[in-house]
Design a protein around this motif. Structure first.
Motif, PDB file in Angstrom:
ATOM      1  N   ARG A 328      14.196   0.320  -2.336  1.00 53.47           N
ATOM      2  CA  ARG A 328      14.788   1.062  -3.443  1.00 53.47           C
ATOM      3  C   ARG A 328      13.936   0.798  -4.670  1.00 53.47           C
ATOM      4  O   ARG A 328      13.699  -0.354  -5.042  1.00 53.47           O
ATOM      5  N   VAL A 329      13.501   1.872  -5.283  1.00 62.56           N
ATOM      6  CA  VAL A 329      12.638   1.781  -6.454  1.00 62.56           C
ATOM      7  C   VAL A 329      13.381   2.425  -7.619  1.00 62.56           C
ATOM      8  O   VAL A 329      13.739   3.596  -7.555  1.00 62.56           O
ATOM      9  N   SER A 330      13.634   1.655  -8.663  1.00 57.22           N
ATOM     10  CA  SER A 330      14.393   2.202  -9.787  1.00 57.22           C
ATOM     11  C   SER A 330      13.463   2.622 -10.914  1.00 57.22           C
ATOM     12  O   SER A 330      12.524   1.902 -11.262  1.00 57.22           O
ATOM     13  N   LEU A 331      13.721   3.806 -11.428  1.00 57.74           N
ATOM     14  CA  LEU A 331      12.816   4.438 -12.405  1.00 57.74           C
ATOM     15  C   LEU A 331      13.498   4.656 -13.751  1.00 57.74           C
ATOM     16  O   LEU A 331      13.415   5.720 -14.333  1.00 57.74           O
ATOM     17  N   TYR A 332      14.185   3.637 -14.233  1.00 68.06           N
ATOM     18  CA  TYR A 332      14.946   3.787 -15.472  1.00 68.06           C
ATOM     19  C   TYR A 332      14.052   4.150 -16.652  1.00 68.06           C
ATOM     20  O   TYR A 332      12.829   4.004 -16.593  1.00 68.06           O
ATOM     21  N   ASN A 333      14.713   4.573 -17.737  1.00 65.02           N
ATOM     22  CA  ASN A 333      14.008   5.064 -18.929  1.00 65.02           C
ATOM     23  C   ASN A 333      12.808   4.216 -19.346  1.00 65.02           C
ATOM     24  O   ASN A 333      11.769   4.742 -19.718  1.00 65.02           O
ATOM     25  N   ALA A 334      12.980   2.890 -19.314  1.00 63.69           N
ATOM     26  CA  ALA A 334      11.938   2.025 -19.880  1.00 63.69           C
ATOM     27  C   ALA A 334      10.747   1.837 -18.943  1.00 63.69           C
ATOM     28  O   ALA A 334       9.722   1.284 -19.340  1.00 63.69           O
ATOM     29  N   LEU A 335      10.876   2.296 -17.689  1.00 65.55           N
ATOM     30  CA  LEU A 335       9.750   2.126 -16.758  1.00 65.55           C
ATOM     31  C   LEU A 335       8.674   3.159 -17.076  1.00 65.55           C
ATOM     32  O   LEU A 335       8.938   4.357 -17.064  1.00 65.55           O
ATOM     33  N   PRO A 336       7.436   2.705 -17.359  1.00 65.60           N
ATOM     34  CA  PRO A 336       6.392   3.679 -17.695  1.00 65.60           C
ATOM     35  C   PRO A 336       5.877   4.430 -16.461  1.00 65.60           C
ATOM     36  O   PRO A 336       5.923   3.913 -15.342  1.00 65.60           O
ATOM     37  N   LEU A 337       5.400   5.637 -16.694  1.00 66.67           N
ATOM     38  CA  LEU A 337       4.799   6.432 -15.619  1.00 66.67           C
ATOM     39  C   LEU A 337       3.687   5.655 -14.924  1.00 66.67           C
ATOM     40  O   LEU A 337       3.508   5.757 -13.708  1.00 66.67           O
ATOM     41  N   SER A 338       2.956   4.841 -15.704  1.00 67.68           N
ATOM     42  CA  SER A 338       1.828   4.102 -15.122  1.00 67.68           C
ATOM     43  C   SER A 338       2.279   3.183 -13.979  1.00 67.68           C
ATOM     44  O   SER A 338       1.535   2.983 -13.014  1.00 67.68           O
ATOM     45  N   SER A 339       3.505   2.643 -14.059  1.00 65.31           N
ATOM     46  CA  SER A 339       3.978   1.783 -12.979  1.00 65.31           C
ATOM     47  C   SER A 339       4.169   2.587 -11.689  1.00 65.31           C
ATOM     48  O   SER A 339       3.885   2.101 -10.597  1.00 65.31           O
ATOM     49  N   VAL A 340       4.612   3.824 -11.837  1.00 63.67           N
ATOM     50  CA  VAL A 340       4.795   4.677 -10.651  1.00 63.67           C
ATOM     51  C   VAL A 340       3.423   5.076 -10.092  1.00 63.67           C
ATOM     52  O   VAL A 340       3.231   5.182  -8.874  1.00 63.67           O
ATOM     53  N   GLN A 341       2.461   5.267 -10.998  1.00 68.26           N
ATOM     54  CA  GLN A 341       1.102   5.597 -10.540  1.00 68.26           C
ATOM     55  C   GLN A 341       0.522   4.448  -9.719  1.00 68.26           C
ATOM     56  O   GLN A 341      -0.104   4.658  -8.677  1.00 68.26           O
ATOM     57  N   VAL A 342       0.768   3.216 -10.168  1.00 69.61           N
ATOM     58  CA  VAL A 342       0.274   2.058  -9.422  1.00 69.61           C
ATOM     59  C   VAL A 342       0.970   1.985  -8.056  1.00 69.61           C
ATOM     60  O   VAL A 342       0.324   1.828  -7.019  1.00 69.61           O
ATOM     61  N   LEU A 343       2.269   2.159  -8.041  1.00 70.11           N
ATOM     62  CA  LEU A 343       3.027   2.081  -6.790  1.00 70.11           C
ATOM     63  C   LEU A 343       2.567   3.152  -5.793  1.00 70.11           C
ATOM     64  O   LEU A 343       2.319   2.854  -4.615  1.00 70.11           O
ATOM     65  N   THR A 344       2.443   4.392  -6.270  1.00 68.87           N
ATOM     66  CA  THR A 344       2.053   5.458  -5.339  1.00 68.87           C
ATOM     67  C   THR A 344       0.614   5.248  -4.845  1.00 68.87           C
ATOM     68  O   THR A 344       0.292   5.591  -3.709  1.00 68.87           O
ATOM     69  N   GLY A 345      -0.220   4.649  -5.697  1.00 71.84           N
ATOM     70  CA  GLY A 345      -1.577   4.307  -5.273  1.00 71.84           C
ATOM     71  C   GLY A 345      -1.545   3.311  -4.113  1.00 71.84           C
ATOM     72  O   GLY A 345      -2.238   3.482  -3.102  1.00 71.84           O
ATOM     73  N   VAL A 346      -0.713   2.300  -4.250  1.00 68.86           N
ATOM     74  CA  VAL A 346      -0.582   1.284  -3.203  1.00 68.86           C
ATOM     75  C   VAL A 346      -0.012   1.918  -1.914  1.00 68.86           C
ATOM     76  O   VAL A 346      -0.456   1.619  -0.815  1.00 68.86           O
ATOM     77  N   MET A 347       0.920   2.836  -2.084  1.00 66.45           N
ATOM     78  CA  MET A 347       1.496   3.514  -0.916  1.00 66.45           C
ATOM     79  C   MET A 347       0.440   4.309  -0.149  1.00 66.45           C
ATOM     80  O   MET A 347       0.379   4.268   1.079  1.00 66.45           O
ATOM     81  N   LYS A 348      -0.387   5.023  -0.895  1.00 61.34           N
ATOM     82  CA  LYS A 348      -1.417   5.837  -0.243  1.00 61.34           C
ATOM     83  C   LYS A 348      -2.410   4.949   0.502  1.00 61.34           C
ATOM     84  O   LYS A 348      -2.820   5.257   1.622  1.00 61.34           O
ATOM     85  N   HIS A 349      -2.756   3.861  -0.131  1.00 65.17           N
ATOM     86  CA  HIS A 349      -3.670   2.901   0.464  1.00 65.17           C
ATOM     87  C   HIS A 349      -3.077   2.344   1.768  1.00 65.17           C
ATOM     88  O   HIS A 349      -3.747   2.290   2.801  1.00 65.17           O
ATOM     89  N   PHE A 350      -1.814   1.967   1.693  1.00 63.09           N
ATOM     90  CA  PHE A 350      -1.100   1.407   2.843  1.00 63.09           C
ATOM     91  C   PHE A 350      -1.036   2.435   3.979  1.00 63.09           C
ATOM     92  O   PHE A 350      -1.245   2.113   5.147  1.00 63.09           O
ATOM     93  N   ALA A 351      -0.798   3.690   3.616  1.00 63.19           N
ATOM     94  CA  ALA A 351      -0.687   4.750   4.617  1.00 63.19           C
ATOM     95  C   ALA A 351      -2.016   4.980   5.325  1.00 63.19           C
ATOM     96  O   ALA A 351      -2.066   5.175   6.546  1.00 63.19           O
ATOM     97  N   LEU A 352      -3.116   4.931   4.558  1.00 61.66           N
ATOM     98  CA  LEU A 352      -4.441   5.126   5.155  1.00 61.66           C
ATOM     99  C   LEU A 352      -4.733   4.066   6.202  1.00 61.66           C
ATOM    100  O   LEU A 352      -5.204   4.331   7.299  1.00 61.66           O
ATOM    101  N   LYS A 353      -4.329   2.842   5.848  1.00 62.48           N
ATOM    102  CA  LYS A 353      -4.560   1.716   6.740  1.00 62.48           C
ATOM    103  C   LYS A 353      -3.779   1.892   8.054  1.00 62.48           C
ATOM    104  O   LYS A 353      -4.217   1.474   9.117  1.00 62.48           O
ATOM    105  N   HIS A 354      -2.605   2.510   7.955  1.00 62.07           N
ATOM    106  CA  HIS A 354      -1.754   2.637   9.145  1.00 62.07           C
ATOM    107  C   HIS A 354      -1.745   4.035   9.735  1.00 62.07           C
ATOM    108  O   HIS A 354      -0.901   4.347  10.573  1.00 62.07           O
ATOM    109  N   ALA A 355      -2.668   4.880   9.297  1.00 60.02           N
ATOM    110  CA  ALA A 355      -2.697   6.247   9.791  1.00 60.02           C
ATOM    111  C   ALA A 355      -3.067   6.299  11.279  1.00 60.02           C
ATOM    112  O   ALA A 355      -3.845   5.486  11.743  1.00 60.02           O
TER     113      ALA A 355
END
Ligand SMILES: *Cc1c(COP(=O)(O)O)cnc(C)c1O
Length: 355
Positions: A328-355
């Motif tokens: 569960r990832v919470s995206l409340y008002n104070a969370l900057p877009l940059s944090s989501v960019q970092v997370l989605t970057g890590v997700m893509k990386h993880f997916a490539l490794k397990h593709a």
């Protein structure tokens, strides 16, 4: 650098932490700490007044609505609402869309009749029911606007003449809504508006005063209105943190502006989840929450590896609620877009490794 995706208590703006810590040492250059001033001093009255004014402004409330800051968290509201609004012989309508939707139902049954007009429990609360009717003679209709644990959100306000009561703990001030349509709104502060220890109640006094039972003073909304949230010592510091967070929100451009950013954050995360087969969002697409994004792995064996990776990259609070599992990832008002960019970057990386 940490990225805080906690569900609550959760991230608040950096500037709020800095201003709040300064006020603990020296509040407004008085040489006193915010923690040692009397709650009935003009110093604190100014804080409370500003918080109330900001809420009215940010929510675009009409004159009819009162704003209160009370103790006991949203969980106290689960019983304070029926205690103030529901006679034993009357019936209130409730919608059951999750853990936080079912708890107030249980509490309300101690005060009167409860009609659960719909529930999504049949599918583990992964959707919002649509075709339900709210009987005209219901005393009020209660629902949870955002289901923090399961990750669903009501993207519509039910059409009804029955007074609306809503628990908005996890999406208050995150999106535009016609808040004036509600007879009563409550929200624990520790998700979008401040520190734990206080909850905000917005109430139209017209709905009060119709129950025959004796209400203890501390539970009586009318007493709190008469006393301007100062029936007893209010949670001074928690209210101060709310006021700072509300100020911050206004500086950002208010609800309209924050909603744009919240939409961007949610779109980026859901688009990423949808484009990577490794991950599997758990809720009905139309009912996805923009505040709490819940997903699991196609292969549960990989969950631990992903959690460890998140930890290594400084991302905290991504583990799912114990009742749902996964993430569960919470995206409340104070969370900057940059944090989501970092997370989605890590997700893509993880997916490539397990593709
Ligand atoms: C967190 C939460 C609650 C519980 O709040 P407390 O302040 O801990 O009582 C209730 N409802 C919703 C929707 C929540 O997200």
């Amino acid at each position: 650098m940490t990225h805080n995706f906690n569900a609550g208590p959760s991230i608040l703006p950096r500037q709020v932490f800095e201003q709040a810590s300064q006020a603990i040492v020296n509040f407004n250059d008085t040489g006193l700490s915010i923690l040692e001033i009397g709650h009935r001093t003009p110093l604190f009255q100014a804080v409370l007044d500003e918080a109330v004014t900001l809420v009215k402004e940010l929510m675009k409330l009409d004159k009819a609505h009162e704003v209160l800051f009370l103790h006991g968290g949203a969980t106290t509201q689960f019983f304070q609402v029926p205690m103030n609004l529901l006679n034993e012989t009357e019936t209130a309508a409730y919608l059951d869309c999750g853990v936080w939707g079912s708890k107030p139902i249980k509490e309300a049954r101690q005060f009167g009749n409860v009609n659960v007009v719909a529930s999504s429990k049949d599918k583990n609360y992964t959707y919002i029911p649509r075709d339900f009717a709210i009987p005209e003679n219901s005393k009020y209709f209660h629902y949870t606007t955002n289901n923090t644990i399961e990750g669903t959100q009501m993207h519509f306000v039910p059409e009804t003449n029955v007074p609306l009561v809503a628990d908005m703990s996890s999406d208050i001030l995150s999106r535009e809504m016609d808040f004036n349509r509600f007879a009563l709104i409550y929200a624990g502060a520790q998700k979008n508006i401040g520190a734990a220890g206080v909850n905000m109640v917005v109430v139209n006094p017209e709905i009060l005063g119709t129950v025959t039972r004796q209400i203890p003073s501390m539970m009586d909304y009318r007493k709190h209105i008469e006393n301007g949230s100062m029936l007893n010592t209010p949670p001074v510091f928690a209210i101060y943190v709310c006021m700072l967070t509300l100020r911050w929100l206004k500086e950002q451009g208010g609800v309209t502006a924050i909603e744009k950013i919240n939409d961007q954050k949610a779109a980026l995360l859901y688009d990423t989840l949808d484009s990577i087969p490794v991950f599997k969002p758990t809720v009905n697409k139309e009912d996805r929450s923009k505040m709490n994004v819940v997903f699991v792995m196609e292969d549960p064996q990989l969950e631990k590896e992903f959690l460890d990776l998140c930890k290594k990259e400084g991302m905290i609070g991504v583990k799912g609620h114990r009742s749902v599992g996964g993430f569960r990832v919470s995206l409340y008002n104070a969370l900057p877009l940059s944090s989501v960019q970092v997370l989605t970057g890590v997700m893509k990386h993880f997916a490539l490794k397990h593709a």
